[in-house]
Design an enzyme around this catalytic site. Structure first.
Site, PDB file in Angstrom:
ATOM      1  N   HIS A 129       0.849  -1.197   0.000  1.00 47.83           N
ATOM      2  CA  HIS A 129       0.000   0.000   0.000  1.00 47.83           C
ATOM      3  C   HIS A 129       0.891   1.255   0.000  1.00 47.83           C
ATOM      4  CE1 HIS A 129      -3.815  -2.247   0.728  1.00 47.83           C
ATOM      5  NE2 HIS A 129      -2.961  -3.120   1.187  1.00 47.83           N
ATOM      6  N   TYR A 175       3.679  -5.262   9.543  1.00 41.80           N
ATOM      7  CA  TYR A 175       3.641  -3.790   9.459  1.00 41.80           C
ATOM      8  C   TYR A 175       4.753  -3.187  10.329  1.00 41.80           C
ATOM      9  CZ  TYR A 175      -1.187  -3.780   7.531  1.00 41.80           C
ATOM     10  OH  TYR A 175      -2.320  -3.951   6.774  1.00 41.80           O
TER      11      TYR A 175
END
Lengths: 350, 195
Positions: free
Chosen positions: A64, A328
């Site tokens: 992303h 993440y």
């Protein structure tokens, strides 16, 4: 009998024992760190699988990567209180910060080539922070983090049989492939729904637990557009479009809808949507008031880790939030360390 | 304190062993949690953070006890190099115990993560978000973690060396149970002989 000053046993045996304990300790540590288990799915391996052939774009999120920030408010209508005691559901307005993005590790991807669009969101309510990361498909592509890793590996291979073998091993991917083929494209981040997909447990004031998923449904009417027409609008169409839309038409709205599972609904598998008949509770509205630059914007340094949750929301048996948190975190560590490679300010934009 | 004690006080000995178990657990949890994407990642990281802050509080108590009560002196016949090693390794161990939790907290603050411990206890951030700060603190936490583990192993080996090979009473100063060694055997020989 032990005479003072005399060693009752050979000290060689003791030395061997000490060396064994040291060696055993070091080996146990190496095993725990994963150095002796090449098969273990580590955050490093997941990120490796996400990395494009030419290497990672340094300083960017590992997935992303292309996106733009916004600020606004979350207006809770108070209905969520029956499901969760998190402060964010008490009627009121809370600061929201987020990021529209494309599901790609390439920060320079052409908009019309990326099927999955996402929304990272942080709501801060009286000191409690709730972060989430949502995407526009109504269910996830695969059932497990391992399957997601395998999907990345298979889709990165030139060999067409690799994907065939993957689909055979992970038939749930068929539903996602069908969605990707048939769901309409839109020409705006504003016209997309964003789904949390993962199930979480809400705890109400009485201590009652409710398995839920949530979605943000847009107030803007989706206008379908063909992929080819979107491509004609330019490689970087979506970001200026949303900035222009907020500038000319004002704040954008999404209704947050939580869906409550019935007993027996699959909570551990985000590739399985719950039946449409499940109880839905509208808990509030996300209002996007300002589009902010990505480079020096307020979301650049936020890791939208979906396990940063307020009291009253916790993870369920869905294995994805933990995996996403772990990966993440690694992605954040990497991009923070590579900050000098990232064009930090708008002025430095090439 | 004018008298040099023979053993650490009971509070010091209890704190030593409690912290020993927790620090070993911390090092293993730390190494394990960052190398997995499994659901256990979340409870492990919660334990790591909570235990880390607890250990920071405990080491401060321990340091205060150490400064107040002092420590038993090392045996006279211990070679100078070993004495130097013992003193410097203990200083380093204290240093690690204090700095590791601070580095851990700092790296979380510098990444804008809310630091929420077990039971919802939140530690307010004392540092602003900073890529450079995060990277520095994160690297320091990781690499000093390995060094800490190596030093803990060395400390363990030295303790066992005193207890099993030299039997010079050093291990008895910290042990919770009575240990039979040259010193204690010698002391005992002052009493009635049983042989």
């Amino acid at each position: 009998m032990n005479l003072p000053g005399k060693l009752p046993r050979s000290s060689l045996g003791s030395l061997v024992l000490i060396a064994t304990i040291m060696g055993g300790g070091a080996a146990a540590f190496a095993y725990t760190a994963g150095w002796l288990s090449p098969g273990r799915l580590t955050p490093e391996r997941m990120i490796e699988a996400l990395t494009p052939p030419g290497g990672p774009p340094l300083g960017y999120r590992r997935n992303h990567a292309k996106g733009i920030c916004f600020t606004g408010t979350f207006e809770a209508n108070g209905n969520g209180v029956e499901l969760s005691r998190a402060r964010v559901f008490a009627r009121g307005q809370y600061a929201a910060l987020g990021r529209f993005n494309l599901g790609t590790p390439n920060p320079n991807a052409v908009d019309a080539t990326v099927r999955v669009r996402g929304l990272g969101l942080q709501i801060t309510a009286n000191g409690e922070v709730w972060r989430m990361a949502m995407i526009n498909p109504p269910f996830f592509a695969v059932s497990t983090p391992q399957a997601f890793h395998d999907l990345l590996i298979a889709s990165g291979k030139k060999d067409p049989d690799a994907m065939k073998a993957f689909i055979q091993a992970n038939p749930e991917f068929g539903h996602f492939a069908a969605w990707a083929k048939t769901a309409p494209w839109t020409g705006s981040y504003a016209e997309e729904p964003y789904h949390g997909l993962n199930s979480f447990i809400f705890t109400d004031a009485k201590g009652g637990d409710h398995a839920v998923r949530w979605s943000l449904l847009p107030a803007a009417r989706p206008v379908p557009i063909s992929q080819a027409d979107l491509e004609k609008r330019g490689p970087d169409y979506l970001e200026p479009e949303i900035a222009e839309r907020v500038r000319t038409t004002g704040p954008l709205r999404w209704t947050m809808v939580t869906t409550v599972a019935d007993p027996g609904d699959p909570t551990a598998d985000p590739s399985k949507a719950w039946p449409e008949t499940r109880r839905k509770v509208e808990v509030g509205t996300l209002i996007v008031q300002r589009i902010e630059p990505e480079r020096d914007g307020p979301c650049r340094d936020i890791n939208f880790d979906p396990t940063v949750l307020p009291e009253g929301i916790r993870v369920s048996d869905d294995p994805f939030p933990a995996a996403r948190s772990s990966v993440y975190r690694k992605s954040y560590d990497l991009r923070a360390a590579e900050a000098k490679n990232y064009p930090r300010t708008g002025a430095a934009k090439p | 304190m004018t008298d040099v004690p023979h053993r650490f006080t009971l509070a010091q000995r209890l704190l030593h062993w409690l912290m020993a178990v927790c620090i070993l657990a911390m090092l293993f949890i730390g190494a394990g949690m960052v190398s997995t994407v499994a659901p256990k990642y979340l409870p492990l990281i919660l334990i790591h953070k909570t235990l880390g802050v607890t250990l920071l509080a405990l080491v401060l108590i321990r340091l205060a006890l150490r400064l107040y009560y002092g420590a038993p002196s090392l045996p006279d016949d211990l070679p100078r190099a070993m004495k130097l090693g013992a003193r410097s390794s203990h200083l380093l161990l204290y240093g690690f115990m204090i700095i590791m939790p601070l580095l851990g907290l700092g790296m979380l603050w510098a990444a804008s993560y809310p630091v929420v411990l077990y039971g919802g206890v939140e530690i307010p951030a004392l540092l602003p978000q900073s890529d450079r700060g995060h990277t520095l603190l994160w690297n320091a936490h990781v690499y000093l973690g390995f060094a800490f583990f190596a030093l803990v192993l060395l400390h363990l080996a030295a303790g066992l060396f005193h207890a099993l090979v030299r039997r010079d009473g050093v291990f008895a100063t910290i042990s919770l149970v009575r240990v039979r060694d040259r010193t204690t055997a010698g002391e005992r020989s002052l009493g009635p002989r049983r042989d």
